[in-house]
Write an enzyme that holds these catalytic residues in place. Structure first.
Site, PDB file in Angstrom:
ATOM      1  N   CYS A 105       0.833  -1.073   0.010  1.00 44.31           N
ATOM      2  CA  CYS A 105      -0.069   0.019   0.046  1.00 44.31           C
ATOM      3  C   CYS A 105       0.859   1.030   0.058  1.00 44.31           C
ATOM      4  CB  CYS A 105      -0.825  -0.137   1.142  1.00 44.31           C
ATOM      5  SG  CYS A 105      -2.125  -1.281   1.149  1.00 44.31           S
TER       6      CYS A 105
ATOM      7  N   HIS B 150      -3.278   7.455   3.440  1.00 45.01           N
ATOM      8  CA  HIS B 150      -3.564   6.359   2.851  1.00 45.01           C
ATOM      9  C   HIS B 150      -5.045   5.901   3.325  1.00 45.01           C
ATOM     10  CE1 HIS B 150      -3.656   2.196   1.521  1.00 45.01           C
ATOM     11  NE2 HIS B 150      -3.342   1.892   2.499  1.00 45.01           N
TER      12      HIS B 150
ATOM     13  N   ASN C 100      -9.947   0.587   0.284  1.00 43.67           N
ATOM     14  CA  ASN C 100      -8.619   0.531   0.459  1.00 43.67           C
ATOM     15  C   ASN C 100      -7.995   0.357  -1.022  1.00 43.67           C
ATOM     16  OD1 ASN C 100      -5.872   0.210   0.671  1.00 43.67           O
ATOM     17  ND2 ASN C 100      -5.883  -0.803   2.419  1.00 43.67           N
TER      18      ASN C 100
HETATM   19  N1  COA Z   1     -18.456  -8.719   8.654  1.00 45.29           N
HETATM   20  C1  COA Z   1     -19.063  -8.962   9.998  1.00 45.29           C
HETATM   21  N2  COA Z   1     -18.179  -9.294  10.777  1.00 45.29           N
HETATM   22  C2  COA Z   1     -16.771  -9.607  10.537  1.00 45.29           C
HETATM   23  C3  COA Z   1     -16.363  -9.016   9.536  1.00 45.29           C
HETATM   24  C4  COA Z   1     -17.005  -8.765   8.323  1.00 45.29           C
HETATM   25  N3  COA Z   1     -16.614  -8.091   7.258  1.00 45.29           N
HETATM   26  N4  COA Z   1     -14.882  -9.224   9.531  1.00 45.29           N
HETATM   27  C5  COA Z   1     -14.712  -9.883  10.869  1.00 45.29           C
HETATM   28  N5  COA Z   1     -15.761  -9.665  11.405  1.00 45.29           N
HETATM   29  C6  COA Z   1     -15.863 -10.296  12.832  1.00 45.29           C
HETATM   30  C7  COA Z   1     -14.714 -11.199  13.513  1.00 45.29           C
HETATM   31  O1  COA Z   1     -15.166 -12.450  12.981  1.00 45.29           O
HETATM   32  C8  COA Z   1     -14.950 -10.817  14.815  1.00 45.29           C
HETATM   33  O2  COA Z   1     -15.966 -11.820  15.511  1.00 45.29           O
HETATM   34  P1  COA Z   1     -15.689 -12.492  16.910  1.00 45.29           P
HETATM   35  O3  COA Z   1     -15.671 -11.195  17.850  1.00 45.29           O
HETATM   36  O4  COA Z   1     -17.056 -13.032  16.889  1.00 45.29           O
HETATM   37  O5  COA Z   1     -14.383 -13.077  16.846  1.00 45.29           O
HETATM   38  C9  COA Z   1     -15.268  -9.314  14.942  1.00 45.29           C
HETATM   39  O6  COA Z   1     -16.107  -9.180  13.776  1.00 45.29           O
HETATM   40  C10 COA Z   1     -14.264  -8.251  15.320  1.00 45.29           C
HETATM   41  O7  COA Z   1     -13.276  -8.605  14.597  1.00 45.29           O
HETATM   42  P2  COA Z   1     -12.072  -7.947  14.566  1.00 45.29           P
HETATM   43  O8  COA Z   1     -10.796  -8.142  13.700  1.00 45.29           O
HETATM   44  O9  COA Z   1     -11.566  -7.805  16.196  1.00 45.29           O
HETATM   45  O10 COA Z   1     -12.435  -6.505  14.213  1.00 45.29           O
HETATM   46  P3  COA Z   1     -11.747  -5.052  14.215  1.00 45.29           P
HETATM   47  O11 COA Z   1     -12.577  -3.878  14.926  1.00 45.29           O
HETATM   48  O12 COA Z   1     -10.028  -5.310  14.356  1.00 45.29           O
HETATM   49  O13 COA Z   1     -11.996  -4.564  12.606  1.00 45.29           O
HETATM   50  C11 COA Z   1     -10.837  -4.668  10.562  1.00 45.29           C
HETATM   51  C12 COA Z   1     -11.142  -5.369  11.520  1.00 45.29           C
HETATM   52  C13 COA Z   1      -9.993  -5.752   9.507  1.00 45.29           C
HETATM   53  C14 COA Z   1     -11.835  -3.606  10.074  1.00 45.29           C
HETATM   54  C15 COA Z   1      -9.528  -3.769  11.297  1.00 45.29           C
HETATM   55  O14 COA Z   1      -8.785  -4.577  11.990  1.00 45.29           O
HETATM   56  C16 COA Z   1      -8.665  -3.165  10.282  1.00 45.29           C
HETATM   57  O15 COA Z   1      -9.297  -2.281   9.496  1.00 45.29           O
HETATM   58  N6  COA Z   1      -7.174  -3.435  10.325  1.00 45.29           N
HETATM   59  C17 COA Z   1      -6.460  -2.728   9.350  1.00 45.29           C
HETATM   60  C18 COA Z   1      -6.451  -3.310   8.051  1.00 45.29           C
HETATM   61  C19 COA Z   1      -5.826  -2.418   7.103  1.00 45.29           C
HETATM   62  O16 COA Z   1      -5.797  -1.404   7.112  1.00 45.29           O
HETATM   63  N7  COA Z   1      -5.124  -3.351   6.273  1.00 45.29           N
HETATM   64  C20 COA Z   1      -4.390  -2.639   5.217  1.00 45.29           C
HETATM   65  C21 COA Z   1      -3.039  -2.034   5.934  1.00 45.29           C
HETATM   66  S1  COA Z   1      -2.583  -1.218   4.319  1.00 45.29           S
END
Ligand code: COA
Length: 324
Positions: free
Chosen positions: A114, A251, A281
Site C-alpha cells: 500500500c 492512505h 482501500n
Molecule cells: N463482517 C462482519 N463481521 C466481521 C467481519 C465482516 N466483514 N470481519 C470480521 N468480523 C468479525 C470477526 O470475526 C470478529 O468476530 P468475533 O468477535 O465473534 O470473533 C469481530 O467481527 C471483530 O473482529 P476484529 O478483527 O476484532 O474487528 P476490528 O475492529 O479489528 O476490525 C478490521 C477489523 C479489519 C476492519 C480492522 O482490524 C482493520 O481495519 N485493520 C487494518 C486493516 C488494514 O488497514 N489493512 C491494510 C493496511 S494497508
C-alpha cells in the site's frame, strides 16, 4: 536549489461499483452496518473483466498529463507503484509508457504494497531534483480485488480497484519539501500473500492461490502507532508545527486509522481528504486518488501545504511534506 513540483494530478476509477449491500447479496457473511462502523467503507470500485492495472494507470496518467498542460512525449521517467502488475514482466510501467507514446526514458514498477506510490514519489523526487528527469510520471494503480478471497469476510470487504497519477517537474519554488521512506521486514506474516513465482502456486485454488491474508487487528494497531511516529518525524524534518499543515492526504485503509492520525496532528477532519468511504482501500492507488480528489474538488489550493502518508504490507510506511 531545484525542487520537484506537482504540475498536475489525475485519477481513474473503474465503472463497476460494489456496495456493502452488494457484498451481502453475493453471500459474504457481513453487513453494511459492520463494514461502515469498523472501516468507514460504503462502496468500492471493481475493474471489469479484461480491464488491467495498466489500463487504469493509463487513464489516470492521461488526466494528469492534461492537468499539467504537457504533451505525453515530454515524459522522460515513468514509475508505477503497484502490487497487482498485469504480468510478471515486462513491468506495468513499461506497458503504460508504450500506451502513452513516450519511449526512451526509464520505466519501472515499485512494489511496497500500500506504500508503493509514496516510494515511487520519493524516487521520482530524487530524479527530478538531481536533474536526471525533467518531467516524471508517477502513478499508483491496482486491481487488488483480483487478489481477494470472496469467502474471507475479514479481507474482501476492505479493498477496491483504481489508479492515481501525478506529473512532477523541476521548479525553483518548492515543491516536495521532504520524503521519508521506511520498512521493517519482520512483520511479513501479518499482511501478505503466500504464493508467487518463486514460492510456487496452488493449482486447485482460484487464481492459483493468490490472495490477501491479514491479521487485521494487529495491522490496525501497528498502522496507528507507526503513522503517528511518521507524522512527527516529517514535521521535525521540516521544522514545522501541526498548525503549518493545511491538508492531510492519508492512505485510505480505514476511517478510524485516518482519524487517529488526524488527532495526532490536532487537525479537524475537515482538513483531511477522505475517500475511503467511496473507494475502499485501493492500496498503491489510494494516496494519489485522494490527492486528485482533493485538488479537483477545489479543496487543495496552490501554495498550500499538505502531508501525505501511507502504511502497508512489509511492513512499509512513508510520508511526504509537499507545498502544492
Ligand atoms: N463482517 C462482519 N463481521 C466481521 C467481519 C465482516 N466483514 N470481519 C470480521 N468480523 C468479525 C470477526 O470475526 C470478529 O468476530 P468475533 O468477535 O465473534 O470473533 C469481530 O467481527 C471483530 O473482529 P476484529 O478483527 O476484532 O474487528 P476490528 O475492529 O479489528 O476490525 C478490521 C477489523 C479489519 C476492519 C480492522 O482490524 C482493520 O481495519 N485493520 C487494518 C486493516 C488494514 O488497514 N489493512 C491494510 C493496511 S494497508
Amino acid at each position: 536549489m531545484i525542487y520537484s513540483r506537482i504540475a498536475g494530478t489525475g485519477s481513474y476509477l473503474p465503472e463497476k461499483v460494489l456496495t456493502n449491500d452488494d457484498l451481502v447479496a453475493m453471500g459474504v457473511d457481513t453487513s453494511d452496518e459492520w463494514i461502515r462502523e469498523r472501516t468507514g467503507i460504503e462502496q468500492r470500485h471493481v475493474a471489469a473483466e479484461g480491464e488491467l492495472t495498466s489500463d487504469l494507470a493509463e487513464k489516470a496518467a492521461r488526466k494528469a498529463i492534461e492537468a499539467a498542460g504537457i504533451e505525453a512525449e515530454e515524459i522522460d521517467f515513468v514509475i508505477l507503484g503497484t502490487t497487482s502488475s498485469d504480468v510478471v514482466f515486462p513491468s506495468t510501467a513499461c506497458k503504460v509508457q508504450a500506451k502513452l507514446g513516450c519511449p526512451g526514458g526509464p520505466a519501472l514498477d515499485v512494489n511496497a504494497a500500500c506504500t508503493s506510490f509514496m516510494y515511487a514519489l520519493s524516487i521520482a523526487d530524487q530524479y527530478v531534483r538531481s536533474g536526471a528527469s525533467k518531467c516524471a510520471l508517477v502513478m499508483g494503480a491496482e486491481t487488488l480485488t483480483r487478489m481477494l478471497d470472496w469467502n474471507d469476510r475479514t479481507t474482501c470487504v476492505l479493498f477496491g480497484d483504481g489508479a492515481g497519477a501525478v506529473i512532477l517537474k523541476p521548479s525553483e519554488e518548492p515543491g516536495i519539501l521532504s520524503t521519508h521512506m521506511h520498512a521493517d521486514g519482520n512483520y511479513t506474516d501479518l499482511l501478505h500473500t503466500s504464493v508467487g513465482v518463486s514460492s510456487g502456486f496452488k493449482e486447485n485454488e482460484p487464481r492459483a492461490g493468490v490472495k490477501v491474508a491479514m491479521k487485521g487487528n494487529e495491522v490496525f494497531k501497528m498502522a496507528v502507532k507507526t503513522l503517528g511516529q511518521t507524522v512527527v518525524e516529517t514535521l521535525e524534518a521540516n521544522q514545522m508545527r501541526q498548525s503549518d499543515i493545511d491538508w492531510l492526504v492519508p492512505h485510505q485503509a480505514n476511517y478510524r486509522i485516518i482519524a487517529a492520525t488526524a488527532k495526532k496532528l490536532k487537525m479537524d477532519m475537515d482538513q483531511v481528504i477522505v475517500t475511503v468511504n467511496q473507494h475502499g482501500n485501493t492500496s498503491a492507488a489510494s494516496v494519489p486518488l485522494a490527492l486528485d480528489h482533493g485538488v479537483r474538488s477545489g479543496k487543495i489550493q496552490r501554495g498550500q501545504t499538505m502531508l501525505l502518508e501511507a502504511f502497508g504490507g512489509g511492513f512499509t510506511w512513508a510520508s511526504a511534506m509537499i507545498r502544492y
